[in-house]
Enzyme design. Sequence first.
Site, PDB file in Angstrom:
ATOM      1  N   ASP A 195      50.957  46.423  49.054  1.00  0.00           N
ATOM      2  CA  ASP A 195      51.041  45.130  49.862  1.00  0.00           C
ATOM      3  C   ASP A 195      52.732  44.498  49.855  1.00  0.00           C
ATOM      4  O   ASP A 195      52.886  43.576  49.098  1.00  0.00           O
ATOM      5  CB  ASP A 195      50.041  44.183  49.297  1.00  0.00           C
ATOM      6  N   ASP A 239      56.264  46.159  45.212  1.00  0.00           N
ATOM      7  CA  ASP A 239      56.032  47.521  45.789  1.00  0.00           C
ATOM      8  C   ASP A 239      56.989  48.057  46.418  1.00  0.00           C
ATOM      9  O   ASP A 239      57.040  49.307  46.355  1.00  0.00           O
ATOM     10  CB  ASP A 239      55.072  46.814  46.941  1.00  0.00           C
ATOM     11  N   ASN A 260      49.968  40.545  48.673  1.00  0.00           N
ATOM     12  CA  ASN A 260      50.924  39.599  48.515  1.00  0.00           C
ATOM     13  C   ASN A 260      51.338  38.766  49.756  1.00  0.00           C
ATOM     14  O   ASN A 260      51.596  37.674  49.665  1.00  0.00           O
ATOM     15  CB  ASN A 260      52.400  40.251  48.164  1.00  0.00           C
ATOM     16  N   THR A 304      49.018  49.917  44.892  1.00  0.00           N
ATOM     17  CA  THR A 304      49.983  48.946  44.172  1.00  0.00           C
ATOM     18  C   THR A 304      49.566  47.536  44.820  1.00  0.00           C
ATOM     19  O   THR A 304      50.401  46.522  44.646  1.00  0.00           O
ATOM     20  CB  THR A 304      51.408  49.166  44.199  1.00  0.00           C
ATOM     21  N   PHE A 344      46.645  39.647  39.707  1.00  0.00           N
ATOM     22  CA  PHE A 344      46.518  39.456  41.029  1.00  0.00           C
ATOM     23  C   PHE A 344      45.792  40.409  42.073  1.00  0.00           C
ATOM     24  O   PHE A 344      44.968  40.104  42.796  1.00  0.00           O
ATOM     25  CB  PHE A 344      47.915  39.177  41.572  1.00  0.00           C
ATOM     26  N   ASN A 345      46.037  41.672  41.791  1.00  0.00           N
ATOM     27  CA  ASN A 345      45.482  42.694  42.766  1.00  0.00           C
ATOM     28  C   ASN A 345      44.003  42.786  42.341  1.00  0.00           C
ATOM     29  O   ASN A 345      43.245  43.098  43.329  1.00  0.00           O
ATOM     30  CB  ASN A 345      46.029  44.063  42.323  1.00  0.00           C
ATOM     31  N   HIS A 373      56.072  45.578  37.867  1.00  0.00           N
ATOM     32  CA  HIS A 373      54.389  46.132  37.733  1.00  0.00           C
ATOM     33  C   HIS A 373      54.432  47.210  38.552  1.00  0.00           C
ATOM     34  O   HIS A 373      53.971  48.280  38.066  1.00  0.00           O
ATOM     35  CB  HIS A 373      53.646  44.887  38.503  1.00  0.00           C
ATOM     36  N   ASP A 374      54.525  47.209  39.862  1.00  0.00           N
ATOM     37  CA  ASP A 374      54.484  48.350  40.794  1.00  0.00           C
ATOM     38  C   ASP A 374      55.175  49.536  40.531  1.00  0.00           C
ATOM     39  O   ASP A 374      54.640  50.609  40.538  1.00  0.00           O
ATOM     40  CB  ASP A 374      54.476  47.977  42.281  1.00  0.00           C
TER      41      ASP A 374
HETATM   42  O1  RIB Z   1      49.931  41.172  39.420  1.00  0.00           O
HETATM   43  C1  RIB Z   1      51.101  42.021  40.075  1.00  0.00           C
HETATM   44  C2  RIB Z   1      50.568  42.548  41.283  1.00  0.00           C
HETATM   45  O2  RIB Z   1      50.281  41.615  42.185  1.00  0.00           O
HETATM   46  C3  RIB Z   1      51.766  43.614  41.879  1.00  0.00           C
HETATM   47  O3  RIB Z   1      51.136  44.653  42.594  1.00  0.00           O
HETATM   48  C4  RIB Z   1      52.155  42.610  42.927  1.00  0.00           C
HETATM   49  O4  RIB Z   1      53.187  43.336  43.873  1.00  0.00           O
HETATM   50  C5  RIB Z   1      51.214  41.789  43.271  1.00  0.00           C
HETATM   51  O5  RIB Z   1      50.416  42.530  44.257  1.00  0.00           O
HETATM   52 CA    CA Z   2      51.853  44.868  44.877  1.00  0.00          CA
END
Ligand code: RIB
Ligand code: CA
Length: 315
Positions: A13, A18, A42, A129, A170-171, A244-245
């Site tokens: 996203d 990403d 996102n 991701t 979040f994901n 993160h990604d």
């Molecule tokens: O929590 C972090 C994730 O949520 C990452 O993938 C960031 O891009 C958001 O999508």
């Molecule tokens: Ca992401």
Amino acid sequence: MFSAPRPVILDGDPGLDDAVAWLLALSSPELWVLGATAVHGNMVLPLSLWNAGVVLALAGDVAEGVPYFAGADRPLLRSPITATHVHGATGLPAAGLPEPRRDPNPAHAVDFIIRTVRSNPRQVTLIATGPLTNIALAFRMAPDLPDLVREVVWMGGSTGQGNRTPAAEFNALADPHAAQIVLQSPAAVRMVGLNVTMQCIATPERIEQLRALGNRAGAVCAEMLNFYAAFYRERYGLSGGAMHDPLAVAAAIRPELLSWQPLAVEVELNDGINLGRTVCDLYNVTGQTPNVQVAVGVDEEGFFGLLLERLGTLP
Ligand code: RIB
Ligand code: CA
């Protein structure tokens, strides 16, 4: 010893982290990027899709001919959530970005995933991701698919604290039902959660190293991570944003950069404060058979060394 590049599909996203992750994947000879699939998360899907095209253009010739596809524009059941407060209104907070070099492929992302995995049985890795909606839909439309993917490497979840809520990353929160479908499927899943990604902070020194690469990719990533750092300073008191990604992509390139533990993992689906929590049975108190390889440690310096080395090869 040379080994053949690992065929992968990038599902995400974009979103600035990403974007950095996809640039790492596209610049790494260990991976063969068969395509990129955009998903809600996102950003709303039209923006994720546009940004997917922009990132492929930013990568230059290494992404020549890599198709990209529109996927799910909303979660399976819950209401959509976004993260524009983290990634900015466009999702790629940098100036001078190229426009996509080509239009998205008209096929649906889920059909692309199903077709590609079926025609390359047990060879394709899905690097996710974002929310897992596209992959969950693929697994529901093609029940043979979980046994045919080589593995799913997912940036998502956490063995501990969440980020969007105290409980949920979040994901996972953006589509908890999709996450539960994928994690409970027969597919081999590696989960790269906040418990390791929050150890990989793009500090001002690291951002300066990116800028010092002297190429467009380094400059754009430095600018985006600078924007990203403001949120992390304000929210977490950290000196920069968590990678993160990119760490999930690094896990597909060099899994030895992380340490892994097979764990039983379930996603909380009940509404309330724990919705979307990835409940990881760290001490196997349930006696459940582990269904996920969970990252529990990371070589932070090794990760950033790989990232700098590979981004430095881009235009
Ligand atoms: O929590 C972090 C994730 O949520 C990452 O993938 C960031 O891009 C958001 O999508
Ligand atoms: Ca992401």
